[in-house]
Motif scaffolding. Structure first.
Motif, PDB file in Angstrom:
ATOM      1  N   TYR A  23      32.606  39.016  41.694  1.00 51.59           N
ATOM      2  CA  TYR A  23      33.297  39.838  42.693  1.00 51.59           C
ATOM      3  C   TYR A  23      33.240  41.316  42.322  1.00 51.59           C
ATOM      4  O   TYR A  23      33.081  42.171  43.187  1.00 51.59           O
ATOM      5  N   THR A  24      33.363  41.619  41.047  1.00 46.54           N
ATOM      6  CA  THR A  24      33.327  43.012  40.602  1.00 46.54           C
ATOM      7  C   THR A  24      31.947  43.625  40.814  1.00 46.54           C
ATOM      8  O   THR A  24      31.834  44.754  41.303  1.00 46.54           O
ATOM      9  N   THR A  25      30.894  42.894  40.460  1.00 44.82           N
ATOM     10  CA  THR A  25      29.546  43.440  40.632  1.00 44.82           C
ATOM     11  C   THR A  25      29.177  43.609  42.102  1.00 44.82           C
ATOM     12  O   THR A  25      28.349  44.457  42.433  1.00 44.82           O
ATOM     13  N   LYS A  27      31.242  44.705  44.196  1.00 41.58           N
ATOM     14  CA  LYS A  27      32.196  45.728  44.628  1.00 41.58           C
ATOM     15  C   LYS A  27      33.297  45.167  45.531  1.00 41.58           C
ATOM     16  O   LYS A  27      33.825  45.855  46.393  1.00 41.58           O
ATOM     17  N   ARG A  28      33.632  43.917  45.319  1.00 38.86           N
ATOM     18  CA  ARG A  28      34.738  43.280  46.027  1.00 38.86           C
ATOM     19  C   ARG A  28      35.938  43.279  45.082  1.00 38.86           C
ATOM     20  O   ARG A  28      36.394  42.251  44.603  1.00 38.86           O
ATOM     21  N   TYR A  29      36.429  44.480  44.809  1.00 42.23           N
ATOM     22  CA  TYR A  29      37.455  44.674  43.794  1.00 42.23           C
ATOM     23  C   TYR A  29      38.773  43.996  44.146  1.00 42.23           C
ATOM     24  O   TYR A  29      39.449  43.466  43.264  1.00 42.23           O
ATOM     25  N   ALA A  32      38.329  40.356  43.378  1.00 38.78           N
ATOM     26  CA  ALA A  32      38.342  40.159  41.921  1.00 38.78           C
ATOM     27  C   ALA A  32      39.767  40.251  41.390  1.00 38.78           C
ATOM     28  O   ALA A  32      40.195  39.413  40.583  1.00 38.78           O
ATOM     29  N   ALA A  33      40.510  41.247  41.855  1.00 37.53           N
ATOM     30  CA  ALA A  33      41.895  41.421  41.405  1.00 37.53           C
ATOM     31  C   ALA A  33      42.780  40.267  41.864  1.00 37.53           C
ATOM     32  O   ALA A  33      43.634  39.788  41.107  1.00 37.53           O
TER      33      ALA A  33
END
Length: 97
Positions: A23-25, A27-29, A32-33
């Protein structure tokens, strides 16, 4: 068996780390959080509930490994539900409308 391993501690940890990285790579921050919060919340909930219920483990039968924590709730089940529930929720949130 294989199905049991899908709820095992190491698989759940590895899958959770992989999903947060994915998720971070991408850019779905927020995703991910959210996923990280669900997993960390599961660990906190497990600690809290084990302390509240304080249900002792049965006597060990194999004598090889005796966990030191209480037996209820099952950490394996709690974390597997957190993993698969969060995956399902995120898939539904981003699926077709």
């Amino acid at each position: 068996g294989m199905l049991t391993e899908l709820g095992g501690t190491w698989f759940v940890i590895a899958a959770s780390v992989a999903l947060v990285i994915l998720y971070t790579t991408r850019k779905r921050y927020l995703d991910a959080a959210t996923f990280l919060a669900v997993q960390l919340g599961g660990w906190a909930l497990q600690l809290l509930l084990k302390a509240v219920f304080a249900h002792p483990r049965p006597d060990p039968t194999d004598g090889i490994f005796t966990p030191s924590s209480y037996s209820f709730p099952s950490g394996h089940a709690l974390h597997a539900v957190g993993l698969y529930g969060a995956v399902a929720a995120l898939l539904l949130a981003h699926g077709p409308r």
